[in-house]
Design a protein around this motif. Sequence first.
Motif, PDB file in Angstrom:
ATOM      1  N   THR A   1     -22.350  16.250  62.404  1.00 56.80           N
ATOM      2  CA  THR A   1     -21.455  16.061  63.543  1.00 56.80           C
ATOM      3  C   THR A   1     -22.179  16.351  64.848  1.00 56.80           C
ATOM      4  O   THR A   1     -22.006  15.632  65.850  1.00 56.80           O
ATOM      5  CB  THR A   1     -20.223  16.979  63.416  1.00 56.80           C
ATOM      6  OG1 THR A   1     -19.612  16.765  62.152  1.00 56.80           O
ATOM      7  CG2 THR A   1     -19.213  16.699  64.512  1.00 56.80           C
ATOM      8  N   ALA A   2     -23.008  17.390  64.837  1.00 57.91           N
ATOM      9  CA  ALA A   2     -23.761  17.743  66.045  1.00 57.91           C
ATOM     10  C   ALA A   2     -24.688  16.608  66.467  1.00 57.91           C
ATOM     11  O   ALA A   2     -24.830  16.322  67.670  1.00 57.91           O
ATOM     12  CB  ALA A   2     -24.560  19.013  65.817  1.00 57.91           C
ATOM     13  N   GLU A   3     -25.278  15.937  65.489  1.00 59.52           N
ATOM     14  CA  GLU A   3     -26.171  14.823  65.813  1.00 59.52           C
ATOM     15  C   GLU A   3     -25.399  13.683  66.472  1.00 59.52           C
ATOM     16  O   GLU A   3     -25.856  13.070  67.435  1.00 59.52           O
ATOM     17  CB  GLU A   3     -26.883  14.325  64.554  1.00 59.52           C
ATOM     18  CG  GLU A   3     -28.015  15.213  64.087  1.00 59.52           C
ATOM     19  CD  GLU A   3     -29.105  15.371  65.130  1.00 59.52           C
ATOM     20  OE1 GLU A   3     -29.705  14.344  65.528  1.00 59.52           O
ATOM     21  OE2 GLU A   3     -29.349  16.508  65.583  1.00 59.52           O
ATOM     22  N   ALA A   4     -24.214  13.384  65.939  1.00 59.04           N
ATOM     23  CA  ALA A   4     -23.402  12.318  66.532  1.00 59.04           C
ATOM     24  C   ALA A   4     -22.942  12.699  67.927  1.00 59.04           C
ATOM     25  O   ALA A   4     -22.950  11.869  68.855  1.00 59.04           O
ATOM     26  CB  ALA A   4     -22.207  12.014  65.634  1.00 59.04           C
ATOM     27  N   LEU A   5     -22.534  13.951  68.109  1.00 60.18           N
ATOM     28  CA  LEU A   5     -22.021  14.382  69.411  1.00 60.18           C
ATOM     29  C   LEU A   5     -23.103  14.395  70.484  1.00 60.18           C
ATOM     30  O   LEU A   5     -22.798  14.288  71.673  1.00 60.18           O
ATOM     31  CB  LEU A   5     -21.367  15.757  69.288  1.00 60.18           C
ATOM     32  CG  LEU A   5     -20.035  15.778  68.527  1.00 60.18           C
ATOM     33  CD1 LEU A   5     -19.493  17.200  68.427  1.00 60.18           C
ATOM     34  CD2 LEU A   5     -18.999  14.879  69.208  1.00 60.18           C
TER      35      LEU A   5
ATOM     36  N   ALA B   1     -22.667   8.939  78.694  1.00 61.00           N
ATOM     37  CA  ALA B   1     -21.803   8.424  77.640  1.00 61.00           C
ATOM     38  C   ALA B   1     -20.356   8.850  77.914  1.00 61.00           C
ATOM     39  O   ALA B   1     -19.850   8.657  79.007  1.00 61.00           O
ATOM     40  CB  ALA B   1     -22.297   8.905  76.268  1.00 61.00           C
ATOM     41  N   TRP B   2     -19.661   9.434  76.927  1.00 64.89           N
ATOM     42  CA  TRP B   2     -18.238   9.757  77.091  1.00 64.89           C
ATOM     43  C   TRP B   2     -17.923  10.632  78.303  1.00 64.89           C
ATOM     44  O   TRP B   2     -16.924  10.373  78.984  1.00 64.89           O
ATOM     45  CB  TRP B   2     -17.707  10.413  75.816  1.00 64.89           C
ATOM     46  CG  TRP B   2     -17.427   9.421  74.725  1.00 64.89           C
ATOM     47  CD1 TRP B   2     -17.794   8.105  74.691  1.00 64.89           C
ATOM     48  CD2 TRP B   2     -16.725   9.675  73.509  1.00 64.89           C
ATOM     49  NE1 TRP B   2     -17.374   7.517  73.532  1.00 64.89           N
ATOM     50  CE2 TRP B   2     -16.709   8.455  72.778  1.00 64.89           C
ATOM     51  CE3 TRP B   2     -16.129  10.789  72.961  1.00 64.89           C
ATOM     52  CZ2 TRP B   2     -16.104   8.344  71.535  1.00 64.89           C
ATOM     53  CZ3 TRP B   2     -15.521  10.692  71.719  1.00 64.89           C
ATOM     54  CH2 TRP B   2     -15.507   9.476  71.019  1.00 64.89           C
ATOM     55  N   PRO B   3     -18.719  11.675  78.612  1.00 68.32           N
ATOM     56  CA  PRO B   3     -18.374  12.508  79.772  1.00 68.32           C
ATOM     57  C   PRO B   3     -18.277  11.719  81.078  1.00 68.32           C
ATOM     58  O   PRO B   3     -17.557  12.113  81.995  1.00 68.32           O
ATOM     59  CB  PRO B   3     -19.513  13.533  79.825  1.00 68.32           C
ATOM     60  CG  PRO B   3     -19.964  13.643  78.405  1.00 68.32           C
ATOM     61  CD  PRO B   3     -19.870  12.252  77.861  1.00 68.32           C
ATOM     62  N   ALA B   4     -18.995  10.607  81.171  1.00 64.76           N
ATOM     63  CA  ALA B   4     -18.937   9.778  82.374  1.00 64.76           C
ATOM     64  C   ALA B   4     -17.954   8.625  82.222  1.00 64.76           C
ATOM     65  O   ALA B   4     -17.171   8.343  83.128  1.00 64.76           O
ATOM     66  CB  ALA B   4     -20.321   9.221  82.710  1.00 64.76           C
ATOM     67  N   THR B   5     -17.984   7.956  81.057  1.00 61.53           N
ATOM     68  CA  THR B   5     -17.223   6.708  80.932  1.00 61.53           C
ATOM     69  C   THR B   5     -15.724   6.911  80.729  1.00 61.53           C
ATOM     70  O   THR B   5     -14.920   6.092  81.189  1.00 61.53           O
ATOM     71  CB  THR B   5     -17.779   5.847  79.787  1.00 61.53           C
ATOM     72  OG1 THR B   5     -17.732   6.593  78.556  1.00 61.53           O
ATOM     73  CG2 THR B   5     -19.214   5.438  80.062  1.00 61.53           C
ATOM     74  N   VAL B   6     -15.324   7.989  80.040  1.00 58.94           N
ATOM     75  CA  VAL B   6     -13.881   8.208  79.851  1.00 58.94           C
ATOM     76  C   VAL B   6     -13.183   8.453  81.190  1.00 58.94           C
ATOM     77  O   VAL B   6     -12.160   7.803  81.488  1.00 58.94           O
ATOM     78  CB  VAL B   6     -13.620   9.347  78.842  1.00 58.94           C
ATOM     79  CG1 VAL B   6     -12.133   9.711  78.836  1.00 58.94           C
ATOM     80  CG2 VAL B   6     -14.054   8.919  77.438  1.00 58.94           C
TER      81      VAL B   6
END
Length: 274
Positions: free
Chosen positions: A241-245, A253-258
């Motif tokens: 999970t850590a690798e995917a996150l 990625a998500w912190p910017a795009t969401v």
Amino acid sequence: MAAQTTPLPSVLLVGCGQMGSSMLEGWLAHGLKPSVVLDRHDRALPAPHKLAATLDAVPAEFQPDIIILAVKPQKADEVLGALAQRFPNATLLTVMAGRTVASLTACYTHSNPKAQPVIIRAMPNTPCAIGAGMSGLYAPPNATEEQKAQCDALLRAVGDTVWVAQEEQMDSVTALSGSGPAYIFLLAELLEKAGVEQGLPAETARTLARKTIYGAGALLNQSPVDAEELRRRVTSPGGTTAEALKIFMAPDAWPATVPQAVAAAARRAKELST
């Protein structure tokens, strides 16, 4: 979802598309006072409820507790003009994105200067179809507690509700929960495709993606623990999970795009109001 102990108020449902029909199913299941659906498409309604293709076909003696506006925003002005003549002092609950209380009231009173409508805004989402909707509501100062309670009861029959204090916040509600199911459906779509790319049969990947999102959502809904802590509990240091996150949580990625995506939806809601 709160249990209904008394019949829901009678409604004139104006427009019965995807959102309108989803809400109607929930209202019928929870007990609805005799109501009328105004829609040009033929559909079966259990007695004593009635279907009317035009406003002229609505029984003359019918006086709804609440008029539900579930039409497209661009069709609202024509509909409001007709309603203002027939129901000048109505309580209206609008589920249209963007259209403000002021703009809808102005349209109503332009058609009938003597009209004194009370217009309450709501933004439900499509999980209303299975009783798991999330609706944000705003009431202007001229709305009574009884009117707000009636609107709240209608939306609670198909899910949960929150009220916002400022009308401008409805744009954020629209961007977050109104449009939000589409974001989750996109995640399911992408996870399914990724599973197939990793060698899983398509049906297996589909089941794993959907059930994972369903289970995670149910856990998040029922747990008092915040989302960040729940994420940490799944993430073992140095594990899969850590690798995917690391990918999802990269700065671009998500912190910017969401936030960008939600802001874009809110911006579009504001544009629709003008």
